[in-house]
Design a protein around this motif. Structure first.
Motif, PDB file in Angstrom:
ATOM      1  N   ARG A  63       0.516  -1.535  -0.039  1.00 10.91           N
ATOM      2  CA  ARG A  63      -0.260  -0.560   0.084  1.00 10.91           C
ATOM      3  C   ARG A  63       1.269   1.178   0.046  1.00 10.91           C
ATOM      4  O   ARG A  63       1.782   1.416   0.960  1.00 10.91           O
ATOM      5  CB  ARG A  63      -0.718   0.356   1.493  1.00 10.91           C
ATOM      6  N   LEU A  64       0.570   2.156  -0.957  1.00  2.85           N
ATOM      7  CA  LEU A  64       1.441   2.661  -1.311  1.00  2.85           C
ATOM      8  C   LEU A  64       1.694   4.302  -0.435  1.00  2.85           C
ATOM      9  O   LEU A  64       1.756   5.054   0.411  1.00  2.85           O
ATOM     10  CB  LEU A  64       1.467   4.505  -2.158  1.00  2.85           C
ATOM     11  N   ASP A  65       0.476   4.207   1.266  1.00  2.00           N
ATOM     12  CA  ASP A  65       0.149   5.168   2.004  1.00  2.00           C
ATOM     13  C   ASP A  65       0.525   4.244   3.528  1.00  2.00           C
ATOM     14  O   ASP A  65       0.331   5.265   4.424  1.00  2.00           O
ATOM     15  CB  ASP A  65      -1.518   5.507   1.910  1.00  2.00           C
ATOM     16  N   HIS A  88      -9.190   0.588  10.762  1.00  3.04           N
ATOM     17  CA  HIS A  88      -9.892  -0.190  10.030  1.00  3.04           C
ATOM     18  C   HIS A  88     -10.346  -1.285  10.331  1.00  3.04           C
ATOM     19  O   HIS A  88     -11.532  -2.439  10.919  1.00  3.04           O
ATOM     20  CB  HIS A  88      -9.150  -1.246   9.359  1.00  3.04           C
ATOM     21  N   TYR A 215       5.058 -14.078 -15.614  1.00  2.00           N
ATOM     22  CA  TYR A 215       4.989 -12.991 -15.136  1.00  2.00           C
ATOM     23  C   TYR A 215       4.898 -12.843 -13.463  1.00  2.00           C
ATOM     24  O   TYR A 215       4.351 -14.201 -13.025  1.00  2.00           O
ATOM     25  CB  TYR A 215       3.749 -12.324 -15.700  1.00  2.00           C
ATOM     26  N   GLU A 300     -13.693 -11.546  -5.938  1.00  4.75           N
ATOM     27  CA  GLU A 300     -14.561 -10.355  -7.001  1.00  4.75           C
ATOM     28  C   GLU A 300     -15.713 -10.863  -7.862  1.00  4.75           C
ATOM     29  O   GLU A 300     -14.988 -10.375  -8.775  1.00  4.75           O
ATOM     30  CB  GLU A 300     -14.015  -9.659  -7.135  1.00  4.75           C
ATOM     31  N   TRP A 329      -0.529  -4.270  -1.855  1.00  9.35           N
ATOM     32  CA  TRP A 329      -0.648  -3.828  -2.125  1.00  9.35           C
ATOM     33  C   TRP A 329      -2.073  -4.615  -2.163  1.00  9.35           C
ATOM     34  O   TRP A 329      -3.414  -3.863  -3.226  1.00  9.35           O
ATOM     35  CB  TRP A 329       0.142  -3.939  -3.216  1.00  9.35           C
ATOM     36  N   ASP A 330      -2.404  -5.623  -2.496  1.00 10.59           N
ATOM     37  CA  ASP A 330      -3.736  -5.786  -2.417  1.00 10.59           C
ATOM     38  C   ASP A 330      -4.456  -6.393  -1.102  1.00 10.59           C
ATOM     39  O   ASP A 330      -5.807  -7.047  -1.032  1.00 10.59           O
ATOM     40  CB  ASP A 330      -3.889  -7.567  -3.320  1.00 10.59           C
ATOM     41  N   PHE A 331      -3.851  -5.693   0.318  1.00  7.66           N
ATOM     42  CA  PHE A 331      -4.821  -5.256   1.622  1.00  7.66           C
ATOM     43  C   PHE A 331      -6.244  -5.603   1.074  1.00  7.66           C
ATOM     44  O   PHE A 331      -7.304  -4.795   0.261  1.00  7.66           O
ATOM     45  CB  PHE A 331      -4.716  -3.957   1.725  1.00  7.66           C
ATOM     46  N   ASP A 332      -7.149  -5.815   2.270  1.00  8.54           N
ATOM     47  CA  ASP A 332      -8.215  -6.165   2.004  1.00  8.54           C
ATOM     48  C   ASP A 332      -8.871  -5.550   3.758  1.00  8.54           C
ATOM     49  O   ASP A 332      -8.285  -5.535   4.662  1.00  8.54           O
ATOM     50  CB  ASP A 332      -8.742  -7.090   2.366  1.00  8.54           C
ATOM     51  N   ASP A 333     -10.050  -4.887   3.758  1.00  8.70           N
ATOM     52  CA  ASP A 333     -10.554  -4.009   4.342  1.00  8.70           C
ATOM     53  C   ASP A 333     -11.758  -4.880   5.111  1.00  8.70           C
ATOM     54  O   ASP A 333     -12.323  -5.241   4.034  1.00  8.70           O
ATOM     55  CB  ASP A 333     -11.194  -2.330   4.265  1.00  8.70           C
ATOM     56  N   ARG A 336     -15.316  -3.122   4.101  1.00  9.16           N
ATOM     57  CA  ARG A 336     -15.549  -2.739   2.228  1.00  9.16           C
ATOM     58  C   ARG A 336     -15.144  -4.188   1.252  1.00  9.16           C
ATOM     59  O   ARG A 336     -15.952  -4.173   0.446  1.00  9.16           O
ATOM     60  CB  ARG A 336     -14.611  -2.191   2.050  1.00  9.16           C
ATOM     61  N   ALA A 337     -14.027  -5.010   2.258  1.00  6.85           N
ATOM     62  CA  ALA A 337     -13.990  -5.947   1.018  1.00  6.85           C
ATOM     63  C   ALA A 337     -15.173  -7.054   0.702  1.00  6.85           C
ATOM     64  O   ALA A 337     -15.172  -8.573  -0.035  1.00  6.85           O
ATOM     65  CB  ALA A 337     -12.716  -6.385   0.763  1.00  6.85           C
TER      66      ALA A 337
ATOM     67  N   PRO B  78      -4.064   4.369  -4.088  1.00  6.97           N
ATOM     68  CA  PRO B  78      -2.344   3.572  -3.656  1.00  6.97           C
ATOM     69  C   PRO B  78      -2.275   2.120  -2.904  1.00  6.97           C
ATOM     70  O   PRO B  78      -1.642   1.904  -2.518  1.00  6.97           O
ATOM     71  CB  PRO B  78      -2.065   4.108  -1.904  1.00  6.97           C
ATOM     72  N   TRP B  79      -3.650   1.523  -2.368  1.00  9.60           N
ATOM     73  CA  TRP B  79      -3.605   0.467  -2.421  1.00  9.60           C
ATOM     74  C   TRP B  79      -4.117  -0.854  -3.025  1.00  9.60           C
ATOM     75  O   TRP B  79      -3.124  -1.308  -3.765  1.00  9.60           O
ATOM     76  CB  TRP B  79      -5.879   0.371  -1.612  1.00  9.60           C
TER      77      TRP B  79
END
Lengths: 363, 116
Positions: A63-65, A88, A215, A300, A329-333, A336-337, B78-79
């Protein structure tokens, strides 16, 4: 009480962070700390933790944040508490050693065991003593069962320990190689957690995928292959007949494949059980009792109403436990998720199942 | 429509961004190569703080085993890395179903002004 079963603490400076938790002799062996000068010259003269050096995530992997002030994501317990736990609404975060996913690939089992033990002390001091909402998994060397048992015995009664993290290795989880570890897990009432290693097909002793992906996206989407092999191995070897109190949690490998595995294995077992007569009940029954899957990355489907159908087929009320995979990067809340999941079922997945899995150690 | 002065122009040079709270809404204001953009700071996918993401170029569809990088900017969440058009807030992959609200933003004298 929301339980997050897959959260990753990271070092700020690689193996150097473990220097205070290792003897001088081991610092010299690994080339870390002040006095080890031999390791500073060239890439191949340094010990590094086996990681995914070949499959590169073009979205940045975290996560970039999650990296304030340029710090390494997941390296600051105070910031993680603020962003993940407060932000969260996570009440318990089970820590899975972010840098140690791949230690099963070390050719020297003693190196893997030493790094694991140093990590367990680092985790205790830096994380578990910092905030009671963090809970720890004891990491062990999968290629060294004897040392793994000793490490479990050493750490099991420490404050905040709720599980054992068994990194993946080239040997499938149903084989007798691991039985001493399973016996120790049962003895201490600790569930086993496994997680993709990041070293698949990169190192000779790493867990293997069916072919070498070209890949990152192939590698990441196909991680369920390894977990499927391990689940089949556990069930067909009758591990849960031998260890009736053992629980195994499969982190970050999806669970839709487990639907097919259950159905096909039950069907095959009708005709083929002479080969594995110790599997006395339909294999799916053992899976539902003993194996748990973390939710992240959550499904999803193309039509959101299909989420509940998939969860029905996966026996999600028993088998799924919530995980965010912070700070990846593929974090789930949790809200929301899992927005398409009914509130009652969401409570089972995010709260009840995790509490049942870890029991009183979560209190 | 309300007029909000959110910064002095000198404080938002090209390549920078800021996040402001307007009427209870978090909004990101971007200066990309002299052009101003304002978008709601919430990703329509999972509610991430979208405007903490990077404004970058991206790979465009190309023949197999070749790469063609475009500098046409997108805002990348960002996520999960979802990409949005800075101009109209539409998702690059799902322009008809996924869109983040955009706001009018102007440079008026030496002030940056957002209308919401």
């Amino acid at each position: 009480m929301i339980v997050d079963c897959d959260v990753h603490p990271y070092f700020s400076n690689g193996l150097e962070d473990l220097t205070p938790y290792m003897s001088e002799s081991w610092q010299q062996r690994l080339g870390i700390g002040q006095s080890a000068s031999w390791s500073k010259n060239f890439a191949a003269s340094q010990f590094v933790l086996p990681l995914d050096y070949l499959y590169i995530n073009t979205a940045g992997a975290t996560r970039l944040d999650s990296s304030p002030d340029g710090k390494i994501p997941g390296s600051d317990p105070a910031f993680m508490a603020e962003q993940l736990l407060d932000g969260h609404g996570i009440d318990r975060a089970v820590l899975i050693a972010g840098h140690l996913f791949g230690i099963g690939a070390f050719p020297d089992p003693e190196v893997a065991a030493t790094v694991a033990a140093a990590y367990n002390d680092w985790q205790q001091e830096r994380w578990l003593e910092f905030d009671r909402r963090y809970r720890g998994a004891i990491v062990v060397a999968p290629q060294h069962p004897e040392a793994a048992v000793a490490e479990i015995d050493r750490c099991a009664d420490r404050d905040g320990i709720v599980a054992i993290f068994l990194p993946l290795h080239e040997i499938a989880l149903g084989e007798s190689h691991y039985y001493p570890v399973y016996a120790a897990a049962e003895r201490h009432g600790l569930p086993i957690i496994t997680h993709p290693s990041g070293t698949e097909n990169v190192f000779a002793r790493a867990p293997r995928m069916a072919s070498t992906p070209t890949y990152y996206i192939e590698w990441h989407t196909g991680l369920g292959q390894i977990h499927q092999s391990n689940v089949l191995s556990l069930l067909c070897h009758g591990v849960f007949e031998r260890f009736p109190k053992l629980k195994v949690t499969i982190a970050e490998g999806g669970f839709m494949w487990a639907i097919e595995t259950m159905l096909k294995l039950d069907r095959d077992w009708q005709a083929l059980r002479d080969e594995i007569p110790w599997v006395k009940r339909p294999p799916s029954e053992y899976l539902r009792e003993h194996i748990r899957f973390t939710t992240q990355p959550f499904v999803e489907p193309h039509r959101s109403e299909q989420v509940e159908q998939i969860l029905d087929m996966a026996y999600a009320d028993e088998t799924l436990v919530f995980a965010s995979d912070y700070p990846h990067w593929d974090f789930d809340d949790p809200k929301r998720a899992l927005a398409a999941v009914s509130p009652e079922r969401r409570r089972r997945i995010c709260e009840d199942n995790g509490q049942a899995l870890f029991g009183d150690r979560l209190n | 429509m309300q007029r909000h002065v959110v910064a002095r122009a000198a404080d938002l040079p090209p390549g920078s961004s800021l996040i402001v709270e307007l009427g209870g809404r978090s909004i990101g204001v971007f200066n990309h190569e002299g052009r101003l953009h304002a978008l709601r700071n919430s990703c329509p996918h999972h509610g991430a703080p979208l405007c903490l993401g990077a404004v970058t170029g991206r790979m465009t569809p190309s023949p197999t085993h070749t790469y063609e990088y475009s500098h046409e900017p997108v805002l990348r969440c960002p996520w999960h890395g979802y990409e949005f058009d800075l101009e109209d807030g539409r998702s690059k992959l799902h322009p008809d179903t996924l869109r983040v609200k955009t706001y009018r933003v102007e440079r008026e004298a030496d002030e940056i002004v957002v209308y919401s």
